[in-house]
Design a protein around this motif. Sequence first.
Motif, PDB file in Angstrom:
ATOM      1  N   SER A  52       0.826  -1.203   0.000  1.00 16.71           N
ATOM      2  CA  SER A  52       0.000   0.000   0.000  1.00 16.71           C
ATOM      3  C   SER A  52       0.867   1.263   0.000  1.00 16.71           C
ATOM      4  CB  SER A  52      -0.913  -0.012   1.217  1.00 16.71           C
ATOM      5  OG  SER A  52      -0.147  -0.029   2.416  1.00 16.71           O
ATOM      6  N   ARG A  53       0.212   2.396  -0.182  1.00 19.11           N
ATOM      7  CA  ARG A  53       0.949   3.661  -0.304  1.00 19.11           C
ATOM      8  C   ARG A  53       1.817   3.931   0.909  1.00 19.11           C
ATOM      9  NH1 ARG A  53      -3.633   7.920  -1.736  1.00 19.11           N
ATOM     10  NH2 ARG A  53      -4.733   6.608  -0.246  1.00 19.11           N
ATOM     11  N   GLY A  54       1.285   3.668   2.087  1.00 16.61           N
ATOM     12  CA  GLY A  54       2.041   3.930   3.307  1.00 16.61           C
ATOM     13  C   GLY A  54       2.881   2.763   3.776  1.00 16.61           C
ATOM     14  N   GLY A  55       2.704   1.619   3.133  1.00 12.21           N
ATOM     15  CA  GLY A  55       3.484   0.436   3.485  1.00 12.21           C
ATOM     16  C   GLY A  55       2.847  -0.442   4.546  1.00 12.21           C
ATOM     17  N   GLY A  56       1.661  -0.075   5.018  1.00  7.29           N
ATOM     18  CA  GLY A  56       1.058  -0.826   6.105  1.00  7.29           C
ATOM     19  C   GLY A  56       0.368  -2.113   5.708  1.00  7.29           C
ATOM     20  N   THR A  57       0.070  -2.245   4.405  1.00 10.55           N
ATOM     21  CA  THR A  57      -0.637  -3.438   3.932  1.00 10.55           C
ATOM     22  C   THR A  57       0.145  -4.068   2.796  1.00 10.55           C
ATOM     23  OG1 THR A  57      -2.773  -2.457   4.501  1.00 10.55           O
ATOM     24  CG2 THR A  57      -2.775  -4.312   2.950  1.00 10.55           C
ATOM     25  N   THR A  58       0.393  -5.355   2.929  1.00 10.01           N
ATOM     26  CA  THR A  58       1.109  -6.091   1.885  1.00 10.01           C
ATOM     27  C   THR A  58       0.315  -7.321   1.476  1.00 10.01           C
ATOM     28  OG1 THR A  58       2.377  -7.304   3.564  1.00 10.01           O
ATOM     29  CG2 THR A  58       3.383  -5.328   2.640  1.00 10.01           C
ATOM     30  N   THR A  59       0.488  -7.701   0.227  1.00  8.36           N
ATOM     31  CA  THR A  59      -0.177  -8.877  -0.335  1.00  8.36           C
ATOM     32  C   THR A  59       0.849  -9.641  -1.153  1.00  8.36           C
ATOM     33  OG1 THR A  59      -2.217  -7.569  -0.548  1.00  8.36           O
ATOM     34  CG2 THR A  59      -2.144  -9.676  -1.697  1.00  8.36           C
ATOM     35  N   TYR A  60       0.788 -10.987  -1.097  1.00 11.78           N
ATOM     36  CA  TYR A  60       1.762 -11.812  -1.794  1.00 11.78           C
ATOM     37  C   TYR A  60       1.083 -12.876  -2.642  1.00 11.78           C
ATOM     38  CZ  TYR A  60       5.078  -9.707   1.411  1.00 11.78           C
ATOM     39  OH  TYR A  60       5.835  -8.802   2.108  1.00 11.78           O
ATOM     40  N   GLY A  61       1.749 -13.221  -3.722  1.00  7.16           N
ATOM     41  CA  GLY A  61       1.315 -14.361  -4.495  1.00  7.16           C
ATOM     42  C   GLY A  61       1.595 -15.639  -3.713  1.00  7.16           C
ATOM     43  N   ASP A  62       0.797 -16.663  -3.965  1.00  9.65           N
ATOM     44  CA  ASP A  62       0.913 -17.907  -3.194  1.00  9.65           C
ATOM     45  C   ASP A  62       2.295 -18.535  -3.318  1.00  9.65           C
ATOM     46  OD1 ASP A  62      -2.507 -19.037  -3.802  1.00  9.65           O
ATOM     47  OD2 ASP A  62      -1.672 -17.684  -2.290  1.00  9.65           O
ATOM     48  N   SER A  63       2.915 -18.382  -4.470  1.00 14.56           N
ATOM     49  CA  SER A  63       4.192 -19.060  -4.702  1.00 14.56           C
ATOM     50  C   SER A  63       5.355 -18.421  -3.935  1.00 14.56           C
ATOM     51  CB  SER A  63       4.509 -19.072  -6.202  1.00 14.56           C
ATOM     52  OG  SER A  63       4.608 -17.758  -6.692  1.00 14.56           O
ATOM     53  N   VAL A  64       5.171 -17.232  -3.409  1.00  8.99           N
ATOM     54  CA  VAL A  64       6.281 -16.554  -2.722  1.00  8.99           C
ATOM     55  C   VAL A  64       5.977 -16.264  -1.262  1.00  8.99           C
ATOM     56  CG1 VAL A  64       6.930 -15.492  -4.918  1.00  8.99           C
ATOM     57  CG2 VAL A  64       5.588 -14.167  -3.267  1.00  8.99           C
ATOM     58  N   LYS A  65       4.791 -16.552  -0.815  1.00  5.72           N
ATOM     59  CA  LYS A  65       4.432 -16.272   0.589  1.00  5.72           C
ATOM     60  C   LYS A  65       5.395 -16.946   1.549  1.00  5.72           C
ATOM     61  CE  LYS A  65      -0.552 -15.507   0.276  1.00  5.72           C
ATOM     62  NZ  LYS A  65      -1.889 -16.098   0.482  1.00  5.72           N
ATOM     63  N   GLY A  66       5.816 -16.185   2.546  1.00  5.80           N
ATOM     64  CA  GLY A  66       6.725 -16.717   3.547  1.00  5.80           C
ATOM     65  C   GLY A  66       8.185 -16.680   3.149  1.00  5.80           C
ATOM     66  N   ARG A  67       8.460 -16.373   1.870  1.00  7.40           N
ATOM     67  CA  ARG A  67       9.860 -16.323   1.406  1.00  7.40           C
ATOM     68  C   ARG A  67      10.267 -14.917   0.962  1.00  7.40           C
ATOM     69  NH1 ARG A  67      11.282 -19.001  -3.096  1.00  7.40           N
ATOM     70  NH2 ARG A  67       9.230 -18.814  -4.050  1.00  7.40           N
ATOM     71  N   PHE A  68       9.339 -14.178   0.397  1.00  9.20           N
ATOM     72  CA  PHE A  68       9.623 -12.841  -0.125  1.00  9.20           C
ATOM     73  C   PHE A  68       8.981 -11.789   0.777  1.00  9.20           C
ATOM     74  CE2 PHE A  68      10.105 -13.945  -4.957  1.00  9.20           C
ATOM     75  CZ  PHE A  68      11.017 -14.929  -4.624  1.00  9.20           C
ATOM     76  N   THR A  69       9.624 -10.624   0.853  1.00 12.79           N
ATOM     77  CA  THR A  69       9.083  -9.505   1.621  1.00 12.79           C
ATOM     78  C   THR A  69       9.177  -8.228   0.797  1.00 12.79           C
ATOM     79  OG1 THR A  69       9.783 -10.511   3.707  1.00 12.79           O
ATOM     80  CG2 THR A  69       9.234  -8.170   3.747  1.00 12.79           C
ATOM     81  N   ILE A  70       8.050  -7.582   0.594  1.00 17.94           N
ATOM     82  CA  ILE A  70       8.012  -6.303  -0.109  1.00 17.94           C
ATOM     83  C   ILE A  70       8.041  -5.177   0.911  1.00 17.94           C
ATOM     84  CG2 ILE A  70       5.480  -6.246  -0.208  1.00 17.94           C
ATOM     85  CD1 ILE A  70       5.733  -4.917  -2.970  1.00 17.94           C
ATOM     86  N   SER A  71       8.767  -4.133   0.588  1.00 15.07           N
ATOM     87  CA  SER A  71       8.829  -2.960   1.468  1.00 15.07           C
ATOM     88  C   SER A  71       9.087  -1.727   0.620  1.00 15.07           C
ATOM     89  CB  SER A  71       9.921  -3.125   2.532  1.00 15.07           C
ATOM     90  OG  SER A  71      11.195  -3.232   1.930  1.00 15.07           O
ATOM     91  N   ARG A  72       8.975  -0.576   1.246  1.00 13.71           N
ATOM     92  CA  ARG A  72       9.196   0.663   0.509  1.00 13.71           C
ATOM     93  C   ARG A  72       9.766   1.726   1.436  1.00 13.71           C
ATOM     94  NH1 ARG A  72       3.585   2.167  -1.877  1.00 13.71           N
ATOM     95  NH2 ARG A  72       4.714   4.031  -2.606  1.00 13.71           N
ATOM     96  N   ASP A  73      10.489   2.645   0.849  1.00 17.49           N
ATOM     97  CA  ASP A  73      10.997   3.810   1.557  1.00 17.49           C
ATOM     98  C   ASP A  73      10.565   5.019   0.740  1.00 17.49           C
ATOM     99  OD1 ASP A  73      12.453   5.922   2.662  1.00 17.49           O
ATOM    100  OD2 ASP A  73      14.182   4.687   3.092  1.00 17.49           O
ATOM    101  N   ASN A  74       9.472   5.633   1.140  1.00 16.87           N
ATOM    102  CA  ASN A  74       8.938   6.747   0.351  1.00 16.87           C
ATOM    103  C   ASN A  74       9.870   7.951   0.359  1.00 16.87           C
ATOM    104  OD1 ASN A  74       6.667   5.352  -0.460  1.00 16.87           O
ATOM    105  ND2 ASN A  74       5.404   6.087   1.236  1.00 16.87           N
ATOM    106  N   ALA A  75      10.625   8.120   1.416  1.00 17.33           N
ATOM    107  CA  ALA A  75      11.571   9.240   1.468  1.00 17.33           C
ATOM    108  C   ALA A  75      12.658   9.085   0.407  1.00 17.33           C
ATOM    109  CB  ALA A  75      12.193   9.337   2.852  1.00 17.33           C
ATOM    110  N   LYS A  76      12.993   7.833   0.090  1.00 18.89           N
ATOM    111  CA  LYS A  76      14.001   7.549  -0.933  1.00 18.89           C
ATOM    112  C   LYS A  76      13.374   7.203  -2.272  1.00 18.89           C
ATOM    113  CE  LYS A  76      17.527   5.876   2.305  1.00 18.89           C
ATOM    114  NZ  LYS A  76      18.408   4.732   2.665  1.00 18.89           N
ATOM    115  N   SER A  77      12.050   7.229  -2.333  1.00 17.70           N
ATOM    116  CA  SER A  77      11.333   6.881  -3.574  1.00 17.70           C
ATOM    117  C   SER A  77      11.786   5.530  -4.107  1.00 17.70           C
ATOM    118  CB  SER A  77      11.537   7.966  -4.642  1.00 17.70           C
ATOM    119  OG  SER A  77      10.934   9.173  -4.253  1.00 17.70           O
ATOM    120  N   THR A  78      11.888   4.559  -3.221  1.00 20.33           N
ATOM    121  CA  THR A  78      12.403   3.251  -3.606  1.00 20.33           C
ATOM    122  C   THR A  78      11.529   2.143  -3.043  1.00 20.33           C
ATOM    123  OG1 THR A  78      14.660   4.122  -3.644  1.00 20.33           O
ATOM    124  CG2 THR A  78      14.410   1.737  -3.604  1.00 20.33           C
TER     125      THR A  78
END
Length: 118
Positions: A52-78
């Motif tokens: 989500s825009r603020g990073g508070g909500t994440t959703t994963y595909g079934d094939s990567v759940k528990g192995r991959f982590t999505i995150s963001r740093d809005n201050a760094k636009s990354t």
Amino acid sequence: QVQLVESGGGLVQDGGSLRLSCAASGRTLSTYAMAWFRQAPGKEREFVARISRGGGTTTYGDSVKGRFTISRDNAKSTLYLQMNSLAPEDTAVYYCAVDRGSDGYGYWGQGTQVTVTS
């Protein structure tokens, strides 16, 4: 308009880890939810993860759940994708994209290749 540039891909052994980055320029990144997709040779593009825009909500595909982590740093636009316990079936070109709501995902980057060897 947003420009996205992915980086961090490479060659890794089965069970290894990689961290992908997606640098954004143009409009403020915090305006959008963001996502990662991947496409393996001969296969359709596959949803990997969304944040989500603020990073508070994440959703994963079934094939990567528990192995991959999505995150963001809005201050760094990354946007990031931490990938652990990689397997050969994770081999693909990984893309980041902006969630434009009713207009769907867009502003695709050029992709970064991830290759996992057994």
